[in-house]
Structure formats: structure tokens, C-alpha cells
Design an enzyme around this catalytic site. Sequence first.
Site, PDB file in Angstrom:
ATOM      1  N   GLU A  23      12.233  28.385  -7.029  1.00 50.06           N
ATOM      2  CA  GLU A  23      13.012  29.524  -7.550  1.00 50.06           C
ATOM      3  C   GLU A  23      12.212  30.423  -8.494  1.00 50.06           C
ATOM      4  O   GLU A  23      12.657  30.729  -9.599  1.00 50.06           O
ATOM      5  CB  GLU A  23      14.290  29.008  -8.235  1.00 50.06           C
ATOM      6  CG  GLU A  23      15.146  28.154  -7.302  1.00 50.06           C
ATOM      7  CD  GLU A  23      16.420  27.609  -7.960  1.00 50.06           C
ATOM      8  OE1 GLU A  23      16.584  27.771  -9.183  1.00 50.06           O
ATOM      9  OE2 GLU A  23      17.238  27.024  -7.243  1.00 50.06           O
ATOM     10  N   ASN A  25       9.994  27.100  -2.647  1.00 46.20           N
ATOM     11  CA  ASN A  25      11.390  26.769  -2.294  1.00 46.20           C
ATOM     12  C   ASN A  25      12.322  27.680  -3.076  1.00 46.20           C
ATOM     13  O   ASN A  25      12.116  27.915  -4.271  1.00 46.20           O
ATOM     14  CB  ASN A  25      11.629  25.297  -2.685  1.00 46.20           C
ATOM     15  CG  ASN A  25      12.931  24.724  -2.167  1.00 46.20           C
ATOM     16  OD1 ASN A  25      13.209  24.787  -0.965  1.00 46.20           O
ATOM     17  ND2 ASN A  25      13.747  24.163  -3.060  1.00 46.20           N
ATOM     18  N   HIS A  44      21.918  27.255   0.470  1.00 42.60           N
ATOM     19  CA  HIS A  44      23.227  27.109  -0.179  1.00 42.60           C
ATOM     20  C   HIS A  44      24.079  28.318   0.213  1.00 42.60           C
ATOM     21  O   HIS A  44      23.932  29.397  -0.351  1.00 42.60           O
ATOM     22  CB  HIS A  44      23.076  27.068  -1.707  1.00 42.60           C
ATOM     23  CG  HIS A  44      22.358  25.852  -2.198  1.00 42.60           C
ATOM     24  ND1 HIS A  44      22.885  24.577  -2.104  1.00 42.60           N
ATOM     25  CD2 HIS A  44      21.143  25.702  -2.781  1.00 42.60           C
ATOM     26  CE1 HIS A  44      22.032  23.709  -2.614  1.00 42.60           C
ATOM     27  NE2 HIS A  44      20.968  24.359  -3.035  1.00 42.60           N
ATOM     28  N   GLU A  69      18.083  22.347   1.277  1.00 40.70           N
ATOM     29  CA  GLU A  69      19.237  21.998   0.428  1.00 40.70           C
ATOM     30  C   GLU A  69      20.537  22.541   1.016  1.00 40.70           C
ATOM     31  O   GLU A  69      21.378  23.091   0.291  1.00 40.70           O
ATOM     32  CB  GLU A  69      19.067  22.581  -0.984  1.00 40.70           C
ATOM     33  CG  GLU A  69      17.754  22.249  -1.651  1.00 40.70           C
ATOM     34  CD  GLU A  69      17.659  22.715  -3.103  1.00 40.70           C
ATOM     35  OE1 GLU A  69      18.667  23.145  -3.690  1.00 40.70           O
ATOM     36  OE2 GLU A  69      16.554  22.623  -3.658  1.00 40.70           O
ATOM     37  N   ASP A 104      24.072  23.403   2.057  1.00 43.58           N
ATOM     38  CA  ASP A 104      25.507  23.118   1.963  1.00 43.58           C
ATOM     39  C   ASP A 104      26.246  24.446   2.119  1.00 43.58           C
ATOM     40  O   ASP A 104      25.669  25.507   1.916  1.00 43.58           O
ATOM     41  CB  ASP A 104      25.920  22.336   0.697  1.00 43.58           C
ATOM     42  CG  ASP A 104      25.470  22.944  -0.620  1.00 43.58           C
ATOM     43  OD1 ASP A 104      25.074  24.130  -0.654  1.00 43.58           O
ATOM     44  OD2 ASP A 104      25.526  22.232  -1.643  1.00 43.58           O
TER      45      ASP A 104
HETATM   46  C1  XIL Z   1      21.310  20.566  -8.672  1.00 41.11           C
HETATM   47  C2  XIL Z   1      21.890  19.165  -8.559  1.00 41.11           C
HETATM   48  O1  XIL Z   1      22.548  19.049  -7.329  1.00 41.11           O
HETATM   49  C3  XIL Z   1      22.841  18.892  -9.695  1.00 41.11           C
HETATM   50  O2  XIL Z   1      23.266  17.538  -9.681  1.00 41.11           O
HETATM   51  C4  XIL Z   1      22.177  19.217 -11.033  1.00 41.11           C
HETATM   52  O3  XIL Z   1      23.111  19.069 -12.072  1.00 41.11           O
HETATM   53  C5  XIL Z   1      21.624  20.628 -11.036  1.00 41.11           C
HETATM   54  O4  XIL Z   1      20.743  20.787  -9.946  1.00 41.11           O
HETATM   55  N1  XIL Z   1      18.729  24.345  -6.439  1.00 41.11           N
HETATM   56  C6  XIL Z   1      17.884  23.276  -6.573  1.00 41.11           C
HETATM   57  C7  XIL Z   1      18.447  21.944  -6.876  1.00 41.11           C
HETATM   58  O5  XIL Z   1      16.685  23.419  -6.342  1.00 41.11           O
HETATM   59  O6  XIL Z   1      17.567  21.153  -7.627  1.00 41.11           O
HETATM   60  C8  XIL Z   1      19.774  22.027  -7.567  1.00 41.11           C
HETATM   61  O7  XIL Z   1      20.309  20.715  -7.699  1.00 41.11           O
HETATM   62  C9  XIL Z   1      20.701  22.931  -6.793  1.00 41.11           C
HETATM   63  C10 XIL Z   1      20.150  24.319  -6.685  1.00 41.11           C
END
Ligand code: XIL
Length: 354
Positions: A165, A206, A242, A271, A273
Site C-alpha cells: 500500500e 501489493n 477487497h 486478499e 473478499d
Molecule cells: C487486516 C486484518 O485482516 C485485520 O485483522 C487487522 O486488524 C488489520 O489488517 N490490507 C492488508 C491486510 O494488507 O494486512 C489487512 O489485514 C487488510 C487490508
Amino acid sequence: MTRLRTPLAAVALLSATLMVTGTQAASAAPEKPSLRQLAGRADLLVGTAVDMSALADDTAYRKTTAKDFSSVTAENVMKWEAVEPERGVYDWSKADDLIRFARDNGQAVRGHTLLWHSQLPQWLTSGVADGSIDSDELRGILKNHITTQVKHFKGKIYQWDVVNEVFNEDGTLRESIWLQKLGPSYIADAFRWAHAADPKAKLFVNDYNVEGINAKSTAYYELAKQLRAEGVPVQGFGIQGHLGIQYGFPGDVAANLKRFDDLGMETAFTEVDVRMILPADDTKLARQADDYRRLLDACLATAGCKSFTVWGHTDKYSWIPGVFSGEGAANLLDENYAPKPAYVAVREELASGR
Ligand code: XIL
């Protein structure tokens, strides 16, 4: 006697056989292939983020994690605040537990993440804030962190999210402590240090909101092109994935992956969802299934897209409700581990192959 006994014996035998086959039929009922089996046939690793507390406490969670996934990512336990809670004091215990679980279940491990602006240890952020850690020292701390962590897991991690990020939505670099104190060269440095510590691991950038072609994903494209031209070892583009059904599906996902493929880079969904405004209903779940399917489809259409990871696989432990108020139901299985339409969509898409 013989005539009488035979039929009885035959009946006994028959009913015993029925019982046995009945039992067998129940347990060996031609079970549908697991996601990981189907993914394997498509030369893809299918992964999940793992919540280490759930893995320790919940047998059903352990089972689904092992059964359906060929790759795992630590949801939190490899982040800097977890591995070095006090300066110079490392705690690898939970991360090592995950490595062990993965080894026992024949799973690959994605490393997440070496450099981020979030979930940093307090000693680090407060030291930078109060000026007790200056820029030179910070650079040394970062080098030491990346080197120590990558060496600890050397040979056990196939892909690392080296920087996470680092861009804003408009494609400018994020104003993190890294940019502020070290300048933009911290990105190339991070990749060089990680590569020196484990030359075989594939090193990724990422981020989120980079599924389609937009200012942010284009910033990554330009960065990767430039770094690679300079010989900096950046080998992969990680798309978090996401999504939320209320935002519509991003455009040009396959074309976005393809341009990184054309650079000779690996790509991955890291990641995934797909959240929704609660409560869930059939229409929303169908829409969600479609979004999962379309992301996976873009990955399968891209030769260098070798892994597709979901950010948790059951709504029981999702991070979404805690962060996006009123939203949730973002995962493949519901809170009771029942497969949702999204699970079925992923299974069908995997089965259709590349
Ligand atoms: C999130 C986790 O899922 C949570 O449990 C934590 O509190 C915060 O981080 N982007 C990312 C991940 O790269 O590491 C994040 O994970 C979600 C967004």
C-alpha cells in the site's frame, strides 16, 4: 436344515453388506473435489489468510483451512508489530506455528508483509515521532527488519509482499514515515534487501483498489517497469481484491493483469473478499458470487497469475464488520461453514480450468 440356514445366513450377510455399504456410501459419497485439488489441475495455488487464534481454537476452521487451500497467508502474525513488539525482541512463535501447519498440510506460505505504514510497533512509530530515531537510524532499522525476517523464513516462503500500500488513489506516493524520512528510494532498497536475504522468494508489491486499470494500478505499472529496468528485483504484482458489491465490478481487470504479464512479472490476487451492506440476501449473495468468479476468471486467463488468495474463508472470523460498519458476509463460507454461492462459483470456475 441346510435350506433353512442358507437363506437366513444369506439375509444376515445381505443386511450386513447393506449396513457396510450404507456406511461407506455416506462417508465415501463421491465427495466433490476440494478447491485446492481443482486449482492444482489449473496450475494455480488457492490460498486463504489465516487467523492464528481461530486456528488454535476451532477444529472446524483447521479442517476447512487444510482441506480447501494450497497456500496460506498470515492475516496478522507476520506483521512488524507482531514479530518485533519491543526493539530487538523478536517473537516468531505464531508465525512459526503457521509454517508448521502449512508443512503438515502440504501448503505453500505467502509472506505478508515486510514494509507497511500500518501495524508498526509502537517503539518505532513513537521513536520517529519524537525524533529519537533519525532518518539514518530508521534506514538501518528497516534494513535490519527486512533482512532478519526474510532470513528467518528463508526457503519457507514462496512470495513476499515486500511493500504494501505505498501509493495513494491518484498515483502519488503515500506520505508514510518511510517516504517522509527516507525518500522514494526506500522502495528499491526494500526489494534489494529482501532479495539478498532469500534470492529464491518471489518479491511483490501489493495494494487495494488496483484490480482494474486506474491511476493507482498504473503507478505500480510504471514503478515496476522502472525498477526492473534498473535491475531491482521486483517480480510480482499483488492485487488485494477487497471488493464491495455496492461499488460495481472494476473495469479492465484482465487487461490490467496482462500488462504486468507482458513485463514478465508474476501476478496474484492476495486478499480477496467481497463485502456487502448487511443483511445479506439472495440477490446480494449472487452478485458476490459473480464478483469472486470474475476476479478468478481474470487470474486464470493470465499465464503469470499463479495464486488466488482469499482474505479469510469464513464469515465467522472476517475483519470486515470491525472495519466497515454495517458491512460483512464477505467470505466464501458463512459463519457456520456452510458454502455460499460464492464458494460454488469459485469451485465451478476452478473446475473450468485455464
Ligand atoms: C487486516 C486484518 O485482516 C485485520 O485483522 C487487522 O486488524 C488489520 O489488517 N490490507 C492488508 C491486510 O494488507 O494486512 C489487512 O489485514 C487488510 C487490508
